[in-house]
Design a protein around this motif. Structure first.
Motif, PDB file in Angstrom:
ATOM      1  N   MET A   1       0.825  -1.203   0.000  1.00 31.87           N
ATOM      2  CA  MET A   1       0.000   0.000   0.000  1.00 31.87           C
ATOM      3  C   MET A   1       0.873   1.272   0.000  1.00 31.87           C
ATOM      4  SD  MET A   1      -3.062   1.572   1.697  1.00 31.87           S
ATOM      5  CE  MET A   1      -3.196   3.155   2.426  1.00 31.87           C
ATOM      6  N   LEU A   2       1.911   1.264   0.913  1.00 28.30           N
ATOM      7  CA  LEU A   2       2.788   2.439   0.947  1.00 28.30           C
ATOM      8  C   LEU A   2       3.559   2.578  -0.353  1.00 28.30           C
ATOM      9  CD1 LEU A   2       4.135   2.516   4.598  1.00 28.30           C
ATOM     10  CD2 LEU A   2       2.303   3.855   3.576  1.00 28.30           C
ATOM     11  N   ASN A   3       3.952   1.405  -0.887  1.00 31.01           N
ATOM     12  CA  ASN A   3       4.678   1.439  -2.162  1.00 31.01           C
ATOM     13  C   ASN A   3       3.829   2.012  -3.277  1.00 31.01           C
ATOM     14  OD1 ASN A   3       7.050   0.511  -1.357  1.00 31.01           O
ATOM     15  ND2 ASN A   3       6.715  -1.631  -1.941  1.00 31.01           N
ATOM     16  N   SER A   4       2.541   1.627  -3.283  1.00 31.84           N
ATOM     17  CA  SER A   4       1.700   2.121  -4.375  1.00 31.84           C
ATOM     18  C   SER A   4       1.437   3.621  -4.222  1.00 31.84           C
ATOM     19  CB  SER A   4       0.399   1.317  -4.495  1.00 31.84           C
ATOM     20  OG  SER A   4      -0.317   1.445  -3.305  1.00 31.84           O
ATOM     21  N   LYS A   7       4.465   5.366  -5.584  1.00 34.34           N
ATOM     22  CA  LYS A   7       4.458   5.410  -7.052  1.00 34.34           C
ATOM     23  C   LYS A   7       3.449   6.429  -7.551  1.00 34.34           C
ATOM     24  CE  LYS A   7       6.085   0.917  -8.436  1.00 34.34           C
ATOM     25  NZ  LYS A   7       5.568  -0.432  -8.422  1.00 34.34           N
ATOM     26  N   LYS A   8       2.259   6.394  -6.946  1.00 32.65           N
ATOM     27  CA  LYS A   8       1.181   7.276  -7.402  1.00 32.65           C
ATOM     28  C   LYS A   8       1.586   8.754  -7.271  1.00 32.65           C
ATOM     29  CE  LYS A   8      -3.614   8.282  -6.427  1.00 32.65           C
ATOM     30  NZ  LYS A   8      -4.550   8.280  -5.347  1.00 32.65           N
ATOM     31  N   TRP A   9       2.209   9.075  -6.137  1.00 31.24           N
ATOM     32  CA  TRP A   9       2.561  10.479  -5.900  1.00 31.24           C
ATOM     33  C   TRP A   9       3.971  10.823  -6.392  1.00 31.24           C
ATOM     34  CZ3 TRP A   9       0.497  10.186  -0.192  1.00 31.24           C
ATOM     35  CH2 TRP A   9      -0.903  10.297  -0.216  1.00 31.24           C
ATOM     36  N   LYS A  10       4.676   9.812  -6.873  1.00 24.54           N
ATOM     37  CA  LYS A  10       6.058   9.987  -7.360  1.00 24.54           C
ATOM     38  C   LYS A  10       6.943  10.643  -6.293  1.00 24.54           C
ATOM     39  CE  LYS A  10       4.758  10.512 -12.180  1.00 24.54           C
ATOM     40  NZ  LYS A  10       4.323  11.556 -13.078  1.00 24.54           N
ATOM     41  N   VAL A  11       6.963  10.029  -5.108  1.00 24.22           N
ATOM     42  CA  VAL A  11       7.796  10.578  -4.028  1.00 24.22           C
ATOM     43  C   VAL A  11       8.668   9.471  -3.451  1.00 24.22           C
ATOM     44  CG1 VAL A  11       6.157  12.388  -3.371  1.00 24.22           C
ATOM     45  CG2 VAL A  11       5.951  10.140  -2.325  1.00 24.22           C
ATOM     46  N   GLN A  15       9.772  11.367   1.918  1.00 24.93           N
ATOM     47  CA  GLN A  15       8.740  12.370   1.585  1.00 24.93           C
ATOM     48  C   GLN A  15       7.354  11.820   1.875  1.00 24.93           C
ATOM     49  OE1 GLN A  15       8.872  13.851  -2.454  1.00 24.93           O
ATOM     50  NE2 GLN A  15       7.507  15.541  -1.973  1.00 24.93           N
ATOM     51  N   LEU A  16       7.196  10.508   1.627  1.00 21.76           N
ATOM     52  CA  LEU A  16       5.882   9.895   1.896  1.00 21.76           C
ATOM     53  C   LEU A  16       5.530  10.017   3.383  1.00 21.76           C
ATOM     54  CD1 LEU A  16       3.515   8.239   0.717  1.00 21.76           C
ATOM     55  CD2 LEU A  16       4.751   6.189   1.405  1.00 21.76           C
ATOM     56  N   VAL A  17       6.536   9.770   4.242  1.00 20.58           N
ATOM     57  CA  VAL A  17       6.301   9.872   5.691  1.00 20.58           C
ATOM     58  C   VAL A  17       5.859  11.300   6.044  1.00 20.58           C
ATOM     59  CG1 VAL A  17       7.430   9.775   7.951  1.00 20.58           C
ATOM     60  CG2 VAL A  17       7.920   8.016   6.239  1.00 20.58           C
ATOM     61  N   LEU A  18       6.559  12.287   5.469  1.00 17.24           N
ATOM     62  CA  LEU A  18       6.223  13.686   5.772  1.00 17.24           C
ATOM     63  C   LEU A  18       4.825  14.048   5.262  1.00 17.24           C
ATOM     64  CD1 LEU A  18       9.703  15.224   4.909  1.00 17.24           C
ATOM     65  CD2 LEU A  18       8.683  15.040   7.172  1.00 17.24           C
ATOM     66  N   ILE A  19       4.451  13.490   4.122  1.00 19.25           N
ATOM     67  CA  ILE A  19       3.113  13.761   3.565  1.00 19.25           C
ATOM     68  C   ILE A  19       2.046  13.147   4.472  1.00 19.25           C
ATOM     69  CG2 ILE A  19       1.572  13.144   1.636  1.00 19.25           C
ATOM     70  CD1 ILE A  19       4.098  13.419  -0.176  1.00 19.25           C
ATOM     71  N   LEU A  20       2.292  11.914   4.919  1.00 18.08           N
ATOM     72  CA  LEU A  20       1.308  11.257   5.794  1.00 18.08           C
ATOM     73  C   LEU A  20       1.194  12.009   7.123  1.00 18.08           C
ATOM     74  CD1 LEU A  20       2.078   7.494   5.025  1.00 18.08           C
ATOM     75  CD2 LEU A  20       0.254   8.921   4.099  1.00 18.08           C
ATOM     76  N   CYS A  21       2.337  12.496   7.626  1.00 18.33           N
ATOM     77  CA  CYS A  21       2.305  13.289   8.871  1.00 18.33           C
ATOM     78  C   CYS A  21       1.472  14.547   8.642  1.00 18.33           C
ATOM     79  CB  CYS A  21       3.707  13.704   9.289  1.00 18.33           C
ATOM     80  SG  CYS A  21       4.682  12.352   9.906  1.00 18.33           S
TER      81      CYS A  21
END
Ligand code: GRF
Length: 292
Positions: A1-4, A7-11, A15-21
């Motif tokens: 799920m995190l991987n997808s 990919k979807k957000w191209k990060v 960066q994904l952790v910061l976006i989720l935060c």
């Protein structure tokens, strides 16, 4: 799920952790603010449910969008969320969907080889809203760079020598495509006067040695590294320079060196040079354009 999601957000992962935060903090903050507003408005058990729902909806729909931008700023993710907001505003009809947002820096890469530098540049600016590679110009059918353009869905223009040196037609095409700057990355033909005039100080080249040495007509690819080694040099490097009417001649804007050891051959030196090129060329382009 995190991987997808990545990919979807191209990060990348961080960066994904910061976006989720950002999402998590915004959610909590919005609920908190919404409660604050309803109590400030003096809502209690006697207040009509319709009013309560209306205020909550207003806070959630509009307040949330503002709060998320503020929070994203603190997580260093403002650019990501601003693009995300723009998508939402488009969906809501606040931004005209049909109007194309014009990227101010539209690059054409001229390349005729493998295209490893072209790919690094395309990749580097892929998520950059101000700079984008819009066109690959190539003079060799079957060159690797054409496959790269294809994979990244970038338009290509295959050009013949006569059309390149004797006509202005392709320049008109570049202008019509809104190309603002030209990046040479392994393009072996001399750049004609009319193209230099059409793009004054807006054409950049990379040379796999320390100019002014080991440059000029015929000095490309393997030959450069063979000559450097044969001359017994202790160091080589890369030069990024503006293009003028002479081969490998315009103003140097960047150089970086690498050591040559007794174990080096033209092949190992070529590898070292490619690593330097891939690391620096995209960043130097960004700085040259004044976008950081
Ligand atoms: C690079 O070494 C560059 O310095 C020279 O041409 C080469 C292109 O390599 N101008 P690639 O096609 O980007 O791999």
């Amino acid at each position: 799920m995190l991987n997808s999601l990545q990919k979807k957000w191209k990060v990348n992962g961080a960066q994904l952790v910061l976006i989720l935060c950002t999402f998590a903090v915004t959610g909590t903050l919005t609920a908190f603010i919404s409660r604050g507003i309803t109590s400030w408005l003096g809502f209690d058990e006697t207040t009509s449910l319709i009013w309560k729902i209306l205020v909550r909806i207003l806070v959630l729909v509009f307040g949330y969008q503002v709060i998320i931008l503020i929070v994203s700023f603190f997580f260093g993710q403002f650019r990501f969320f601003w693009n995300y907001e723009k998508k939402i505003l488009k969906r809501m009809g606040f931004i005209n969907n049909t109007k194309e947002v014009v990227t101010p820096y539209r690059l054409a890469i001229f390349a005729s080889g493998k295209g490893s530098n072209a790919e690094k540049i395309i990749q580097y600016f892929d998520k950059e809203p101000l700079i984008h590679v819009k066109l690959i110009v190539c003079n060799k059918a079957g060159a690797g760079v054409l496959d790269i353009a294809n994979a990244w869905k970038i338009n290509t223009l295959l050009i013949e020598k006569k059309a390149f040196t004797e006509s202005d037609e392709y320049i008109e095409y570049l202008k019509n495509e809104g190309i603002t700057h030209i990046i040479l990355a392994g393009f072996l033909w001399k750049i004609p006067q009319n193209l230099i005039k059409a793009y004054p100080n807006k054409i950049l080249n990379i040379h796999p040695a320390l100019l002014p040495n080991f440059g000029g007509k015929g000095m490309y690819g393997e030959k450069v590294h063979q000559s450097v080694i044969a001359a017994g040099e202790k160091e080589s490097g890369i030069t990024i320079h503006l293009v003028d009417e002479h081969y490998d001649h315009g103003k140097t804007i960047f150089q970086v060196k690498t050591e040559i050891t007794s174990a080096d051959s033209p092949d190992t030196l070529a590898e070292k040079i490619h690593i330097l090129e891939h690391e620096h060329y995209p960043k130097v382009i960004e700085e040259w354009l004044g976008v950081e």
